[in-house]
Write a protein that holds these residues in place. Structure first.
Motif, PDB file in Angstrom:
ATOM      1  N   LYS A 118      12.028 -10.992  36.685  1.00 22.63           N
ATOM      2  CA  LYS A 118      12.725  -9.936  37.419  1.00 22.63           C
ATOM      3  C   LYS A 118      11.900  -9.473  38.621  1.00 22.63           C
ATOM      4  CE  LYS A 118      15.127  -8.115  33.335  1.00 22.63           C
ATOM      5  NZ  LYS A 118      15.284  -6.925  32.436  1.00 22.63           N
ATOM      6  N   ILE A 119      10.591  -9.432  38.449  1.00 27.50           N
ATOM      7  CA  ILE A 119       9.721  -9.012  39.548  1.00 27.50           C
ATOM      8  C   ILE A 119       9.581 -10.132  40.575  1.00 27.50           C
ATOM      9  CG2 ILE A 119       7.386  -8.259  40.148  1.00 27.50           C
ATOM     10  CD1 ILE A 119       7.196  -7.007  37.359  1.00 27.50           C
ATOM     11  N   VAL A 120       9.404 -11.358  40.096  1.00 29.62           N
ATOM     12  CA  VAL A 120       9.227 -12.496  41.011  1.00 29.62           C
ATOM     13  C   VAL A 120      10.486 -12.735  41.829  1.00 29.62           C
ATOM     14  CG1 VAL A 120       8.800 -14.994  41.107  1.00 29.62           C
ATOM     15  CG2 VAL A 120       7.449 -13.537  39.591  1.00 29.62           C
ATOM     16  N   ASN A 121      11.637 -12.369  41.291  1.00 30.14           N
ATOM     17  CA  ASN A 121      12.893 -12.536  42.033  1.00 30.14           C
ATOM     18  C   ASN A 121      13.036 -11.520  43.165  1.00 30.14           C
ATOM     19  OD1 ASN A 121      13.729 -14.723  40.515  1.00 30.14           O
ATOM     20  ND2 ASN A 121      14.874 -13.476  39.050  1.00 30.14           N
ATOM     21  N   SER A 143       7.017  -5.678  46.095  1.00 23.24           N
ATOM     22  CA  SER A 143       6.312  -5.314  44.868  1.00 23.24           C
ATOM     23  C   SER A 143       4.834  -5.654  44.968  1.00 23.24           C
ATOM     24  CB  SER A 143       6.917  -6.048  43.662  1.00 23.24           C
ATOM     25  OG  SER A 143       6.121  -5.841  42.508  1.00 23.24           O
ATOM     26  N   GLN A 144       3.984  -4.694  44.634  1.00 20.55           N
ATOM     27  CA  GLN A 144       2.550  -4.940  44.584  1.00 20.55           C
ATOM     28  C   GLN A 144       2.170  -5.778  43.369  1.00 20.55           C
ATOM     29  OE1 GLN A 144       0.272  -1.340  44.937  1.00 20.55           O
ATOM     30  NE2 GLN A 144       1.330  -0.668  46.776  1.00 20.55           N
ATOM     31  N   LEU A 145       3.105  -5.956  42.447  1.00 20.98           N
ATOM     32  CA  LEU A 145       2.838  -6.718  41.224  1.00 20.98           C
ATOM     33  C   LEU A 145       3.411  -8.131  41.285  1.00 20.98           C
ATOM     34  CD1 LEU A 145       3.540  -3.814  38.742  1.00 20.98           C
ATOM     35  CD2 LEU A 145       1.324  -4.879  39.156  1.00 20.98           C
ATOM     36  N   TRP A 146       3.935  -8.519  42.446  1.00 20.24           N
ATOM     37  CA  TRP A 146       4.527  -9.854  42.590  1.00 20.24           C
ATOM     38  C   TRP A 146       3.501 -10.948  42.320  1.00 20.24           C
ATOM     39  CZ3 TRP A 146       4.287 -14.397  45.360  1.00 20.24           C
ATOM     40  CH2 TRP A 146       5.446 -15.174  45.417  1.00 20.24           C
ATOM     41  N   ASP A 147       2.314 -10.835  42.913  1.00 16.87           N
ATOM     42  CA  ASP A 147       1.277 -11.848  42.722  1.00 16.87           C
ATOM     43  C   ASP A 147       0.884 -11.972  41.254  1.00 16.87           C
ATOM     44  OD1 ASP A 147       1.131 -12.581  45.375  1.00 16.87           O
ATOM     45  OD2 ASP A 147      -0.505 -11.223  45.849  1.00 16.87           O
ATOM     46  N   TRP A 202       9.793   1.109  39.557  1.00 20.24           N
ATOM     47  CA  TRP A 202      10.549   0.190  38.699  1.00 20.24           C
ATOM     48  C   TRP A 202       9.747  -1.053  38.320  1.00 20.24           C
ATOM     49  CZ3 TRP A 202      12.281  -4.870  39.346  1.00 20.24           C
ATOM     50  CH2 TRP A 202      13.190  -5.313  38.371  1.00 20.24           C
ATOM     51  N   ASP A 203       9.107  -1.692  39.305  1.00 25.18           N
ATOM     52  CA  ASP A 203       8.379  -2.919  38.986  1.00 25.18           C
ATOM     53  C   ASP A 203       7.198  -2.663  38.063  1.00 25.18           C
ATOM     54  OD1 ASP A 203       7.123  -1.540  41.048  1.00 25.18           O
ATOM     55  OD2 ASP A 203       6.265  -3.343  41.938  1.00 25.18           O
ATOM     56  N   SER A 204       6.566  -1.483  38.187  1.00 22.44           N
ATOM     57  CA  SER A 204       5.469  -1.140  37.281  1.00 22.44           C
ATOM     58  C   SER A 204       5.962  -1.030  35.844  1.00 22.44           C
ATOM     59  CB  SER A 204       4.814   0.184  37.705  1.00 22.44           C
ATOM     60  OG  SER A 204       4.210   0.070  38.967  1.00 22.44           O
ATOM     61  N   VAL A 205       7.162  -0.460  35.671  1.00 25.27           N
ATOM     62  CA  VAL A 205       7.738  -0.319  34.338  1.00 25.27           C
ATOM     63  C   VAL A 205       8.057  -1.697  33.754  1.00 25.27           C
ATOM     64  CG1 VAL A 205       9.629   0.657  32.990  1.00 25.27           C
ATOM     65  CG2 VAL A 205       8.671   1.955  34.906  1.00 25.27           C
ATOM     66  N   VAL A 206       8.669  -2.558  34.546  1.00 27.90           N
ATOM     67  CA  VAL A 206       9.042  -3.891  34.064  1.00 27.90           C
ATOM     68  C   VAL A 206       7.790  -4.715  33.745  1.00 27.90           C
ATOM     69  CG1 VAL A 206      10.210  -6.053  34.667  1.00 27.90           C
ATOM     70  CG2 VAL A 206      11.238  -3.861  35.296  1.00 27.90           C
ATOM     71  N   SER A 233       2.563 -11.164  38.669  1.00 30.77           N
ATOM     72  CA  SER A 233       3.684 -11.642  37.861  1.00 30.77           C
ATOM     73  C   SER A 233       3.871 -13.145  38.005  1.00 30.77           C
ATOM     74  CB  SER A 233       4.971 -10.909  38.267  1.00 30.77           C
ATOM     75  OG  SER A 233       4.843  -9.518  38.049  1.00 30.77           O
ATOM     76  N   ILE A 234       3.839 -13.652  39.231  1.00 29.60           N
ATOM     77  CA  ILE A 234       4.054 -15.085  39.402  1.00 29.60           C
ATOM     78  C   ILE A 234       2.874 -15.877  38.850  1.00 29.60           C
ATOM     79  CG2 ILE A 234       3.099 -15.305  41.751  1.00 29.60           C
ATOM     80  CD1 ILE A 234       5.452 -17.234  42.343  1.00 29.60           C
ATOM     81  N   TRP A 235       1.665 -15.340  38.959  1.00 26.92           N
ATOM     82  CA  TRP A 235       0.525 -16.067  38.404  1.00 26.92           C
ATOM     83  C   TRP A 235       0.616 -16.170  36.887  1.00 26.92           C
ATOM     84  CZ3 TRP A 235      -2.421 -19.604  40.091  1.00 26.92           C
ATOM     85  CH2 TRP A 235      -3.516 -20.026  39.333  1.00 26.92           C
ATOM     86  N   ARG A 236       1.080 -15.109  36.236  1.00 36.15           N
ATOM     87  CA  ARG A 236       1.257 -15.175  34.784  1.00 36.15           C
ATOM     88  C   ARG A 236       2.345 -16.182  34.421  1.00 36.15           C
ATOM     89  NH1 ARG A 236      -0.313 -16.168  30.066  1.00 36.15           N
ATOM     90  NH2 ARG A 236       1.028 -15.349  28.421  1.00 36.15           N
ATOM     91  N   LEU A 237       3.409 -16.258  35.204  1.00 33.87           N
ATOM     92  CA  LEU A 237       4.447 -17.257  34.964  1.00 33.87           C
ATOM     93  C   LEU A 237       3.896 -18.676  35.141  1.00 33.87           C
ATOM     94  CD1 LEU A 237       7.605 -15.708  36.671  1.00 33.87           C
ATOM     95  CD2 LEU A 237       7.146 -15.916  34.224  1.00 33.87           C
ATOM     96  N   ILE A 238       3.006 -18.859  36.102  1.00 34.51           N
ATOM     97  CA  ILE A 238       2.352 -20.155  36.296  1.00 34.51           C
ATOM     98  C   ILE A 238       1.540 -20.510  35.056  1.00 34.51           C
ATOM     99  CG2 ILE A 238       0.535 -21.338  37.601  1.00 34.51           C
ATOM    100  CD1 ILE A 238       1.580 -19.745  40.087  1.00 34.51           C
ATOM    101  N   GLU A 239       0.800 -19.531  34.524  1.00 30.15           N
ATOM    102  CA  GLU A 239       0.015 -19.763  33.313  1.00 30.15           C
ATOM    103  C   GLU A 239       0.905 -20.149  32.144  1.00 30.15           C
ATOM    104  OE1 GLU A 239      -3.880 -16.864  33.820  1.00 30.15           O
ATOM    105  OE2 GLU A 239      -2.063 -16.041  32.901  1.00 30.15           O
ATOM    106  N   ILE A 240       2.020 -19.447  31.994  1.00 25.75           N
ATOM    107  CA  ILE A 240       2.935 -19.725  30.879  1.00 25.75           C
ATOM    108  C   ILE A 240       3.495 -21.144  30.977  1.00 25.75           C
ATOM    109  CG2 ILE A 240       5.184 -19.124  29.889  1.00 25.75           C
ATOM    110  CD1 ILE A 240       4.560 -16.184  30.599  1.00 25.75           C
TER     111      ILE A 240
END
Length: 329
Positions: free
Chosen positions: A174-177, A183-187, A148-152, A189-196
């Protein structure tokens, strides 16, 4: 006769590679001979793989598809069907095949790769909107499953390709929550949110996310010695925010943590910014000692030239092998 090499796997690791010589006459569809240790499915897959390597992509694709539709299905062939369609330039069929594979086998080791392949095929066709719709449907199919997290995450990537930052952000949230270790994609995802948040000047959100990111690193010590590649960037960035807000001791603590991180590629940045803190505090002698660590002991540091200039401005005097000049000379 042809040589067939089969990779035998155990618990996700390659246990052995076994190569056997097979006579074509003894390995056709009408033959009942199976070399010891190899299943009929493994040998059939190898035949289609040979066709693929020979450039007979339609033959390989048809073969992989037949294995995928068999009872029981050969999972690897389901993924390979999508992969070979991509190689053949049949992008839409590739995306559809990858979606079927992930929907059927969301816990498979290749599911995340299948999702990535699906998203890339839509990008190759310049049909990001269709890709987002297809991936959202797939996300509903695999909700609560490993894929699921890979799809999102791939949905967020497609939104980014459309320069729709708001939709990208909502997908990543959704992944950071999720819990950090769910999730292996948590890091990522949150880093991209930091960039944004940094790009739009939202310092409050950027600071909150940086602290959350760094807190996850500290907790990871209880589980493993794992560190994401941007943890040192996060220390530096959060320290700069505190520096700009004149919270100097908070900033210095983060800069020195970075400077003392033996394996970080950014230790010199930590010393440089810690020196800036000391200069703002009026503690020039301490600043000079920090700058000397860069100038004298880190000859290849990216910040060395800047450190030399700052040392001259601070009146640090002579440093080993370097002639310092004061500002204005």
């Amino acid at each position: 006769m042809f040589l067939a090499c089969i990779i035998r796997r155990h618990a996700g690791k390659i246990a052995s590679v076994v190569c056997i010589g097979l006579f074509v006459a003894g390995c056709g569809s009408g033959s009942s001979y199976v070399p010891p240790g190899f299943t009929p499915q493994e040998l059939e897959w190898e035949r289609y793989h040979e066709a693929e390597k020979a450039g007979r992509l339609d033959e390989a694709a048809d073969g992989y598809e037949s294995m995928c539709l068999a009872n029981p299905p050969y999972r690897r062939a389901c993924y390979d069907h999508a992969r070979v369609l991509d190689m053949a330039g049949r992008k839409l069929l590739c995306a559809q095949s990858a979606a079927r594979f992930v929907s059927r086998f969301p816990g498979d080791a290749l599911a995340a790769t299948g999702v990535k392949l699906m998203g890339r095929c839509y990008l190759d066709m310049d049909r990001a909107d269709e890709g987002i719709a297809a991936l959202e449907e797939l996300a509903d199919d695999v909700k609560g499953k490993d894929a699921w997290d890979s799809v999102v995450y791939r949905i967020a990537k497609l939104h980014r390709s459309r320069e729709d930052t708001g939709s990208e952000e909502r997908a990543l949230e959704k992944i950071v929550n999720m819990e950090r270790w769910d999730s292996q994609l948590w890091d990522n995802s949150i880093w991209r949110l930091i960039e944004i948040s940094g790009e739009r000047g939202d310092t409050e959100t950027e600071r909150r996310l940086l602290k959350k990111f760094l807190d996850s690193r500290e907790r990871s010590y209880l589980i493993a010695s794992y560190n994401f590649s941007h943890h040192d960037d996060a220390l530096l960035q959060l320290g700069k925010i505190y520096f700009q807000e004149n919270q100097l001791e908070k900033a210095r603590a983060l800069f020195m943590e970075l400077a003392n991180w033996k394996t970080s590629r950014m230790r010199d940045d930590g010393y440089l910014w810690a020196a800036r803190v000391r200069l703002r505090q009026g503690k020039n002698e301490k600043a000079c000692r920090l700058l000397a660590r860069i100038v004298e002991k880190m000859p290849a540091a990216n910040t060395r030239k800047e450190a030399i200039e700052l040392a001259g401005t601070a009146g640090c005097g002579q440093m080993k092998g370097v002639e310092l000049t004061t500002q204005g000379q």
